[in-house]
Design a protein around this motif. Structure first.
Motif, PDB file in Angstrom:
ATOM      1  N   ALA A  21       0.817  -1.220   0.000  1.00  0.00           N
ATOM      2  CA  ALA A  21       0.000   0.000   0.000  1.00  0.00           C
ATOM      3  C   ALA A  21       0.850   1.269   0.000  1.00  0.00           C
ATOM      4  CB  ALA A  21      -0.952  -0.009   1.189  1.00  0.00           C
ATOM      5  N   LEU A  68       1.984   1.992  -3.482  1.00  0.00           N
ATOM      6  CA  LEU A  68       0.897   2.491  -4.335  1.00  0.00           C
ATOM      7  C   LEU A  68       0.601   3.958  -4.031  1.00  0.00           C
ATOM      8  CD1 LEU A  68      -1.354  -0.660  -3.961  1.00  0.00           C
ATOM      9  CD2 LEU A  68      -0.103   0.019  -6.019  1.00  0.00           C
ATOM     10  N   HIS A  69       0.720   4.281  -2.770  1.00  0.00           N
ATOM     11  CA  HIS A  69       0.415   5.638  -2.318  1.00  0.00           C
ATOM     12  C   HIS A  69       1.255   6.696  -3.041  1.00  0.00           C
ATOM     13  CE1 HIS A  69      -1.070   8.704   0.311  1.00  0.00           C
ATOM     14  NE2 HIS A  69       0.141   9.013   0.719  1.00  0.00           N
ATOM     15  N   SER A  73       1.760   7.057  -5.983  1.00  0.00           N
ATOM     16  CA  SER A  73       1.176   7.447  -7.274  1.00  0.00           C
ATOM     17  C   SER A  73      -0.241   7.984  -7.140  1.00  0.00           C
ATOM     18  CB  SER A  73       1.181   6.244  -8.232  1.00  0.00           C
ATOM     19  OG  SER A  73       2.478   5.736  -8.382  1.00  0.00           O
ATOM     20  N   ASP A  74      -0.649   8.273  -5.928  1.00  0.00           N
ATOM     21  CA  ASP A  74      -2.037   8.717  -5.739  1.00  0.00           C
ATOM     22  C   ASP A  74      -2.327  10.058  -6.406  1.00  0.00           C
ATOM     23  OD1 ASP A  74      -2.537   6.411  -4.451  1.00  0.00           O
ATOM     24  OD2 ASP A  74      -2.879   7.272  -2.468  1.00  0.00           O
ATOM     25  N   GLY A  75      -1.261  10.790  -6.738  1.00  0.00           N
ATOM     26  CA  GLY A  75      -1.454  12.057  -7.446  1.00  0.00           C
ATOM     27  C   GLY A  75      -1.954  11.893  -8.874  1.00  0.00           C
ATOM     28  N   LEU A  76      -1.995  10.671  -9.373  1.00  0.00           N
ATOM     29  CA  LEU A  76      -2.461  10.461 -10.747  1.00  0.00           C
ATOM     30  C   LEU A  76      -3.898  10.930 -10.945  1.00  0.00           C
ATOM     31  CD1 LEU A  76      -1.072   6.942 -11.697  1.00  0.00           C
ATOM     32  CD2 LEU A  76      -0.805   9.014 -13.053  1.00  0.00           C
ATOM     33  N   ASP A  77      -4.775  10.561 -10.017  1.00  0.00           N
ATOM     34  CA  ASP A  77      -6.174  10.973 -10.159  1.00  0.00           C
ATOM     35  C   ASP A  77      -6.289  12.457  -9.866  1.00  0.00           C
ATOM     36  OD1 ASP A  77      -9.019  10.328 -10.561  1.00  0.00           O
ATOM     37  OD2 ASP A  77      -9.184  10.963  -8.461  1.00  0.00           O
ATOM     38  N   HIS A 129       0.052   2.455 -10.338  1.00  0.00           N
ATOM     39  CA  HIS A 129      -0.923   1.568  -9.695  1.00  0.00           C
ATOM     40  C   HIS A 129      -1.022   0.254 -10.463  1.00  0.00           C
ATOM     41  CE1 HIS A 129      -2.949   5.382  -7.917  1.00  0.00           C
ATOM     42  NE2 HIS A 129      -1.989   4.930  -7.127  1.00  0.00           N
ATOM     43  N   ALA A 130      -0.841  -0.852  -9.757  1.00  0.00           N
ATOM     44  CA  ALA A 130      -0.853  -2.158 -10.406  1.00  0.00           C
ATOM     45  C   ALA A 130      -2.194  -2.387 -11.087  1.00  0.00           C
ATOM     46  CB  ALA A 130      -0.595  -3.246  -9.373  1.00  0.00           C
ATOM     47  N   ASP A 136     -11.931  12.838 -13.758  1.00  0.00           N
ATOM     48  CA  ASP A 136     -10.553  12.924 -13.268  1.00  0.00           C
ATOM     49  C   ASP A 136     -10.534  13.752 -11.989  1.00  0.00           C
ATOM     50  OD1 ASP A 136      -7.665  12.469 -13.621  1.00  0.00           O
ATOM     51  OD2 ASP A 136      -7.601  14.657 -13.770  1.00  0.00           O
ATOM     52  N   GLY A 137     -10.080  13.137 -10.917  1.00  0.00           N
ATOM     53  CA  GLY A 137     -10.034  13.828  -9.635  1.00  0.00           C
ATOM     54  C   GLY A 137     -11.179  13.453  -8.711  1.00  0.00           C
ATOM     55  N   TYR A 171      -8.983   5.623  -2.960  1.00  0.00           N
ATOM     56  CA  TYR A 171      -8.988   4.616  -4.016  1.00  0.00           C
ATOM     57  C   TYR A 171      -9.651   3.314  -3.573  1.00  0.00           C
ATOM     58  CZ  TYR A 171      -5.714   7.351  -6.922  1.00  0.00           C
ATOM     59  OH  TYR A 171      -5.121   8.308  -7.706  1.00  0.00           O
ATOM     60  N   ARG A 225      -6.092   0.178  -6.448  1.00  0.00           N
ATOM     61  CA  ARG A 225      -4.767   0.467  -6.991  1.00  0.00           C
ATOM     62  C   ARG A 225      -3.928  -0.791  -7.171  1.00  0.00           C
ATOM     63  NH1 ARG A 225      -2.829   4.232  -2.250  1.00  0.00           N
ATOM     64  NH2 ARG A 225      -3.399   2.263  -1.235  1.00  0.00           N
ATOM     65  N   TYR A 252      -3.504  -5.268  -7.739  1.00  0.00           N
ATOM     66  CA  TYR A 252      -4.067  -6.435  -8.401  1.00  0.00           C
ATOM     67  C   TYR A 252      -5.130  -7.063  -7.505  1.00  0.00           C
ATOM     68  CZ  TYR A 252       0.172  -6.318 -11.313  1.00  0.00           C
ATOM     69  OH  TYR A 252       1.178  -5.954 -12.150  1.00  0.00           O
ATOM     70  N   ARG A 258     -13.867   5.255 -10.545  1.00  0.00           N
ATOM     71  CA  ARG A 258     -14.248   6.608 -10.959  1.00  0.00           C
ATOM     72  C   ARG A 258     -15.674   6.622 -11.511  1.00  0.00           C
ATOM     73  NH1 ARG A 258      -9.108   6.751 -13.495  1.00  0.00           N
ATOM     74  NH2 ARG A 258      -7.650   7.962 -12.236  1.00  0.00           N
TER      75      ARG A 258
END
Lengths: 429, 429
Positions: free
Chosen positions: A41, A44-45, A47-51, A263-264, B51-52, B58, B67, B69, B299
């Motif tokens: 976790a 993964l965190h 990359s949380d800025g992606l959304d 994110h996987a 988006d956002g 998540y 995020r 598998y 989303r």
């Protein structure tokens, strides 16, 4: 603990002690899992800025409206230009040789195998028209590769992995004697599961295979861990350059993805190949899709606006992963460093540690661990058809559990290896 | 303008007038495009909040970390539970019969055909083992459906569309005489391109086909425009209920997506089918993917937290699309309402208006329009192998261009229809 030099009395004493210990562990009712190469976790965190990164601006630098079908610069099927550039950076190839796809490089590999099987690459005979098409499978390897072949009825030939990559002598011999060999699965950097990175000699000899193989022969170069170094960057010799030098560029298909970067399962996958191969792939894919999710491709391009950002991002992963690999390796070293109970590589990146028990013990180890509440990848999973001929290989995935859980799981694992080894020895004495 | 009752002199005069007009238009150097069923930018804008929307959270309602598998409730392959619920709402079926996939229902259809072709559904013989497997293709229809069959070498048999759906007498006859018929392509609501919605009788008779067809027979129910009504909601009779009543549930595979709901090509696709069919599909897909992009599924679930929100969202689309359809239909009506130059349906939803010229004129119309700077879908594209036996059908896609451009494009289209029709008549007189 050295089993081969132990007396029967000694073995019996060990068996008793280990069994007692094991019974105690079983009462703890653990529920631990080191089966899957899943990011944790906290990874993964990162990359949380992606959304939300698009901030209402869905237009790519080249003017493509990513919200709609099609687009500029090849538009639909090739993916967004800036995503292809990202793939080109990861695979170290020219952008025009890269196609950016959906969320899974496995899916791209599946469709590449399907293209070869049903239609043939670059004008070559479809593999299904050959009497007995086969892939070479360096073992231990990645079960999902083998599943693709198994599903399509493509035969598989085991080839042993060495410390420098697959055994090239064995490979050349197989190809010379069987023109039904039409492919090979390779995870060239931090190989799944052994962690080995192919040497320069291995890469060059692989690039030369097309000179002796069936013209439809293709190398499936699954560079899943291209940028997944734990310490300083390990340099994987380039298969593209080697294939160009040997006039065999059509024999190589390279794959990568951001699945273990952002994110996987919600990232972007890439395939890189010669113009002729990409044309064959696109022809197959044209019937299947209008194109990949360009909005998500744009997110990734914005998130990694420069390659240096991607490199820094991977260093954060390394910081989280390093103590976990250290835990596994130090436990193995202190338990088995001076023993005849098992062998393992010390990977400098990737997601796995591959452990070989004494012959005929892996299934028993996995079963013992399961009964004690520690889930391991099924024995045999790293071999075609799930059959490890020597019943030795176990893939350890340290990434997902928190460090304390991993530490406990490894203690149980080590106990199970000892117990299974002693029992096996007693059985065959 | 009535061509069949015109004298040669009259026709020649018309030809001269129309040609002069056409030459003038050509000098305008237009560049208009009404080829593709693409949403317009203002439609896409309605979904920019996607988006956002996750706002750093998540995790799905069932606890799945999107995020990573896998996941709860079937986890990987079936897609996220809340996304499957969205698909169930759209298709009006139970959630447990829905699999939520990636960004394309076309891809799901491709894999469903692949499953039938390579492996067979629900224990039936793979289609590739039949002597001459064929799909029934109601025409005009969707070119991408036909491309799938063509690529896999599955034969196609044209069946005429009527105002209530495909000609069921013709279909039953074909199936009775040929057990090689193993599928049919259906766009049951606002059919692509005719805009027709299947009647109750059509749906029931389709659901009964499995009683006389090859056991491997499957209906591909591409409900692409399930919620794409322009005015009040048109009710499509349920194929699921009809198939359950007739004990033929295994013969139906339903598809839908959010491609023309949120962002085209960046949404979520759905397939709904019986347990046996889903098991066959999942077996094929297991070799190909760990699972779909669950982050994007989440989303969409958040964006349409209730089905009423989705309905309101579709009303916004309708408000944008209605004037465009009105423009096309009113231009056609005033030009050809009292003529023998063409026929068309008046769709109450969907993305297309289908226009039939007099026989043998479609190719000429498309060419004339292209030379005048108006791009139309190629003549024949709505038929298998791109061959319209009567050279009549042209698919008009009003959604993408701004209203003024559409209006200009339609004027050019009408002029081209007239000119091509008069020339054709003179040629055969």
């Amino acid at each position: 603990m050295r089993i081969d030099s132990a007396t029967r009395d000694q073995l019996q004493e060990w068996e008793k002690e280990l069994s007692t210990h094991y019974q105690r562990i079983c009462q703890h009712e653990l529920s631990l899992d080191i089966t899957r190469g899943k990011p944790a976790a906290d990874q993964l965190h990162q990359s949380d800025g992606l959304d939300g990164i698009l901030n209402g601006d869905y237009r790519a630098a080249d003017g493509t409206d990513t919200r709609n079908y099609g687009g500029r610069n090849g538009g639909g099927l090739e993916g967004l230009l800036c995503a292809r550039e990202l793939g080109a950076d990861i695979l170290q190839v020219p952008t025009e040789e890269v196609l950016a796809g959906g969320n899974s490089s496995l899916t791209l590999m599946y469709h590449a195998v399907l293209t070869g099987y049903l239609f043939g690459f670059a004008g070559n005979k479809p593999w299904r028209e050959l009497q007995s098409p086969k892939f070479l499978c360096p073992v231990p390897g990645y079960d999902r590769h083998f599943s693709i072949c198994e599903q399509l009825g493509i035969g598989m030939v085991n080839v042993p992995m060495t410390e420098t990559g697959p055994d090239m002598d064995a490979i050349e011999e197989e190809i010379k004697k069987d023109q039904g060999i039409i492919g090979i699965w390779c995870v060239p950097k931090f190989s799944n599961p052994t962690g080995v990175t192919y040497s320069q000699e291995t890469v060059v000899r692989l690039a030369q295979l097309a000179q002796i193989a069936n013209p439809g022969f293709r190398i499936f170069w699954d560079n899943a861990y291209a940028i997944h170094d734990l310490e300083q960057q390990i340099n994987l010799p380039g298969i593209r350059a080697a294939s160009l030098e040997n006039d065999t560029a059509d024999s190589v298909l390279q794959f990568a993805s951001t699945s273990k970067v952002t994110h996987a399962g919600a990232g972007v996958a890439f395939v890189s190949a010669s113009t002729a191969n990409l044309a064959s792939l696109k022809k197959q894919m044209h019937a299947m899709t209008i194109g990949p999710d360009k909005v998500n491709q744009l997110r990734h391009s914005r998130f990694f606006a420069e390659f240096t950002l991607l490199k820094k991002h991977m260093q954060k992963h390394a910081q989280i992963l390093k103590p976990k690999f250290a835990c596994v390796l130090s436990q193995l070293e202190s338990a088995f460093g001076d023993s005849d109970l098992g062998e393992w590589e010390k990977p400098k990146g990737g997601y796995f540690v591959s452990f070989n028990t004494r012959p005929g013990c892996a299934t028993a180890v996995v079963q013992l661990a399961a009964d004690a509440g520690v889930k391991l990848t099924p024995a045999g999973a790293t071999f075609p058809y799930g059959k490890d001929p020597e019943d030795r290989n176990i893939r350890i995935a340290p990434s997902f559990p928190p460090l304390e859980e991993l530490d406990t799981a490894m203690s149980v694992f080590i106990l199970c290896v000892k117990l299974a080894s002693v029992r096996k020895k007693l059985e065959i004495l």
